[in-house]
Design a protein around this motif. Sequence first.
Motif, short mmCIF file in Angstrom:
data_model
loop_
_atom_site.label_atom_id
_atom_site.label_comp_id
_atom_site.label_asym_id
_atom_site.label_seq_id
_atom_site.Cartn_x
_atom_site.Cartn_y
_atom_site.Cartn_z
N ASN A 110 0.85 -1.31 -0.16
CA ASN A 110 -0.05 -0.19 -0.04
C ASN A 110 1.08 1.25 -0.04
O ASN A 110 0.39 2.32 -0.51
CB ASN A 110 -0.94 0.09 1.24
CG ASN A 110 -2.13 -0.85 1.22
OD1 ASN A 110 -2.36 -1.38 -0.07
ND2 ASN A 110 -2.95 -1.20 2.05
N ILE A 111 2.03 1.21 0.50
CA ILE A 111 2.95 2.66 0.85
C ILE A 111 4.04 2.19 -0.13
O ILE A 111 4.76 1.41 0.03
CB ILE A 111 3.17 2.64 2.26
CG1 ILE A 111 2.01 2.61 3.27
CG2 ILE A 111 4.06 3.95 2.64
CD1 ILE A 111 1.00 3.79 2.81
N SER A 277 -3.59 2.31 5.92
CA SER A 277 -2.92 2.56 4.85
C SER A 277 -4.13 1.95 3.88
O SER A 277 -3.68 1.83 2.45
CB SER A 277 -1.58 1.58 4.90
OG SER A 277 -1.94 0.16 4.57
N SER A 278 -5.18 1.41 4.21
CA SER A 278 -6.06 0.85 3.41
C SER A 278 -7.04 1.95 2.81
O SER A 278 -7.27 3.03 3.25
CB SER A 278 -6.94 -0.18 4.05
OG SER A 278 -7.76 0.51 5.16
N ASP A 279 -7.77 1.59 1.59
CA ASP A 279 -8.67 2.62 1.13
C ASP A 279 -9.75 2.86 2.13
O ASP A 279 -10.41 3.94 1.99
CB ASP A 279 -9.37 1.79 -0.26
CG ASP A 279 -9.85 0.51 0.07
OD1 ASP A 279 -9.97 -0.03 1.15
OD2 ASP A 279 -10.52 -0.17 -0.75
N GLN A 282 -7.72 5.69 4.23
CA GLN A 282 -6.75 6.52 3.62
C GLN A 282 -7.33 7.90 3.34
O GLN A 282 -6.70 9.00 3.68
CB GLN A 282 -6.13 6.13 2.37
CG GLN A 282 -4.88 5.35 2.63
CD GLN A 282 -3.73 5.89 2.95
OE1 GLN A 282 -3.11 6.78 2.13
NE2 GLN A 282 -3.37 6.08 4.01
N ASN A 295 -1.02 6.11 -0.06
CA ASN A 295 -1.32 5.03 -1.01
C ASN A 295 -1.81 5.44 -2.37
O ASN A 295 -2.74 6.01 -2.35
CB ASN A 295 -2.91 4.06 -0.40
CG ASN A 295 -3.04 2.89 -1.07
OD1 ASN A 295 -2.58 3.01 -2.34
ND2 ASN A 295 -3.50 1.89 -0.55
#
Length: 337
Positions: A110-111, A277-279, A282, A295
Motif C-alpha cells: 500500500n505504501i 494504509s487501506s482504502d 486513507q 497509498n
Amino acid sequence: MHKPISYIRLFAIISCCFFFLATNARAEQVVVYSARIEQLIKPMFDAFTRETGIQVKFTTDKEGALLARLKAEGRRTPADVLITVDAGNLWEAARAGLLKSISSPILESNIPAHLRDPRGQWFGLSVRARTLVYNTQKVKPSELSTYEDLADPKWKGRLCLRTSKKVYNQSLVAMMIAEHGEAETERIVKGWVANLATEPLSDDTKALEFVAAGRCDVTVINTYYFGRLMEANPALPLAIFWPNQNNGGVHVNISGAGVTQYSKNERSAIKLLEFLSSDKAQNLFADINMEYPANPQIQPSETVSAWGVFKQNQMNVVKAGELQTTAVKLMDRAGYR
C-alpha cells in the motif's frame, strides 16, 4: 466414581482462565502516542474499532514531548504505536531505538518505497507536498520553474520564507543536499537569503498572507496551509505552482507511524497501521487536513485534486532525517534564520 477436584487444583484452573481472559483483553487494545491532534485521528480510530473490535486508546502531544516520554518510559511504556509528522521526526525516533522493524506485505504493497523506512520501522500514511505559491497579480507561471531558481537574482526582494527553525524547511534542505551535494545546496540557500523581501516568517500561513498582500511575490509552503487559507478567503490572489517537473519532482514529506520498540500488542498495532494504509482509512486520514493519501491507489479529496497533478520526488524521505543535522548547520552558515 470421579475423584473430587482439590481446592488447589480448582484455584489453579480459575487463575489460568482469568490470566487468559486478561491477556486477551489487553491484546484487544492498542495504545497510540500521536503528534496529530484528536480531530484528525479519532475518526480513523473509531472506524478501525468498528471493523476489528480492537479499542484504540490515544494520547496527543507535541512530537518532541512524545519522543521524550517514550525514552523515559523505556520498557515500561504502554504505547504500541507512534504517529507523528515529518520523516525527520520518524527517523529520529527510529535512531533513538524507539521503533521496531516490522514485516507487513500489506503495508509494503500500500505504501510506496520512497514513503517508508527501508528497515520497516515506520510508514508514511499521508503525503504533504512542499511547493511554491505565488501572487497571481505579480507573477506569471512562466517565470517559475524550480526551488533552485528562487536563488536567481531576478527574485531579489520578492521571496518570503518560513523560519529555518521549523522541521519542514530543514527537511527540504536535507533532501536538496542528498540531491545536489552540500556545496551546491549552500549556494542555493544563500541565494534564497539574498532574495528575501523580509525576515523569515513564523509559519506558512504568515508567508501566504505576505504574498497575498503583495509584500513578496512567491513563497514555499506545505499545500494544506494554502487549502485552509483559500477555503476561508477564496478571493485571495494566490495560486500553486508545481516546481521541478522536468527533473527531480516536487519535494514531499509525510505524516506516518511506527510500532514502538516495547509494544505489548504488536499484532494489533500492525493491524492498525495496515488499516490506516487501506482504502477504508486513507481518505479519512488525508482529507481532513487537506493532504494527499500515501497509498497511490486512493484519489485525494475534490479540493486537493483541483490543485492539479504533479510528479513527486522519488528520493526516499529517510534522507530528510539522515541529513537534517547537516541541513541545520548549512542553513545557519548561509544566514537563513
